[in-house]
Design a protein around this motif. Sequence first.
Motif, PDB file in Angstrom:
ATOM      1  N   ALA A 129      35.416 -24.347  -2.764  1.00  0.00           N
ATOM      2  CA  ALA A 129      36.228 -25.563  -2.838  1.00  0.00           C
ATOM      3  C   ALA A 129      35.980 -26.371  -4.108  1.00  0.00           C
ATOM      4  O   ALA A 129      36.894 -27.009  -4.619  1.00  0.00           O
ATOM      5  N   ASP A 130      34.763 -26.332  -4.629  1.00  0.00           N
ATOM      6  CA  ASP A 130      34.477 -27.129  -5.826  1.00  0.00           C
ATOM      7  C   ASP A 130      34.498 -26.289  -7.114  1.00  0.00           C
ATOM      8  O   ASP A 130      34.072 -26.747  -8.162  1.00  0.00           O
ATOM      9  N   TRP A 131      35.006 -25.065  -7.038  1.00  0.00           N
ATOM     10  CA  TRP A 131      35.110 -24.224  -8.233  1.00  0.00           C
ATOM     11  C   TRP A 131      36.286 -24.693  -9.086  1.00  0.00           C
ATOM     12  O   TRP A 131      37.310 -25.140  -8.568  1.00  0.00           O
ATOM     13  N   SER A 132      36.157 -24.488 -10.366  1.00  0.00           N
ATOM     14  CA  SER A 132      37.252 -24.853 -11.284  1.00  0.00           C
ATOM     15  C   SER A 132      38.370 -23.812 -11.189  1.00  0.00           C
ATOM     16  O   SER A 132      38.156 -22.694 -10.702  1.00  0.00           O
ATOM     17  N   GLY A 133      39.539 -24.179 -11.676  1.00  0.00           N
ATOM     18  CA  GLY A 133      40.670 -23.247 -11.716  1.00  0.00           C
ATOM     19  C   GLY A 133      40.334 -21.960 -12.448  1.00  0.00           C
ATOM     20  O   GLY A 133      40.598 -20.860 -11.935  1.00  0.00           O
ATOM     21  N   LYS A 138      39.018 -16.118 -12.374  1.00  0.00           N
ATOM     22  CA  LYS A 138      38.097 -15.007 -12.683  1.00  0.00           C
ATOM     23  C   LYS A 138      37.665 -14.293 -11.401  1.00  0.00           C
ATOM     24  O   LYS A 138      37.632 -13.076 -11.339  1.00  0.00           O
ATOM     25  N   PHE A 139      37.305 -15.104 -10.396  1.00  0.00           N
ATOM     26  CA  PHE A 139      36.873 -14.529  -9.130  1.00  0.00           C
ATOM     27  C   PHE A 139      37.981 -13.660  -8.529  1.00  0.00           C
ATOM     28  O   PHE A 139      37.726 -12.544  -8.083  1.00  0.00           O
TER      29      PHE A 139
END
Length: 157
Positions: A129-133, A138-139
Amino acid sequence: MVRPVRLAGGRDSRPAPAPLPEPRDADEQHPERQPAGRRPDELSLVSFTLLGHLEHQGGCRATDLAAHYTLDKSTISRQVGALEKAGLVERRLDPADHRVHVLHLTERGHEVLAQVGAARRVAFQERPADWSGPDLSKFAEYLLRYNEAAEREAGVG
């Protein structure tokens, strides 16, 4: 080498060995071996996977599970036994061949699988939820590559 001195009563002068650590519960060491169905949020990944396969297939034989997951029959037998004991799976005679038992989810098995699946989907959404765009992109890219490689390895697609 220092030899211990014998004391009265046949004991020697060596200090007593340190006590062995308490053995850890097998469930602590191997959470995937935890009994199935104690609580929906405690369903192990192995149990969740087997229940999902049974639901997807509409039931199958234990030998089919062993072949699908390339596991020994005794391993599947223990897992299925735990699922049966928890009331999540039942064996039914195959109508086409009464010598064969087919594993099916019980009503409780369907309910637990749905509850655990929903809880896991929520967790999968909350973790990044707190990952950047860019991190999410990339993920997603790496996950697609990983799944494509797994499918090639399995001969799918």
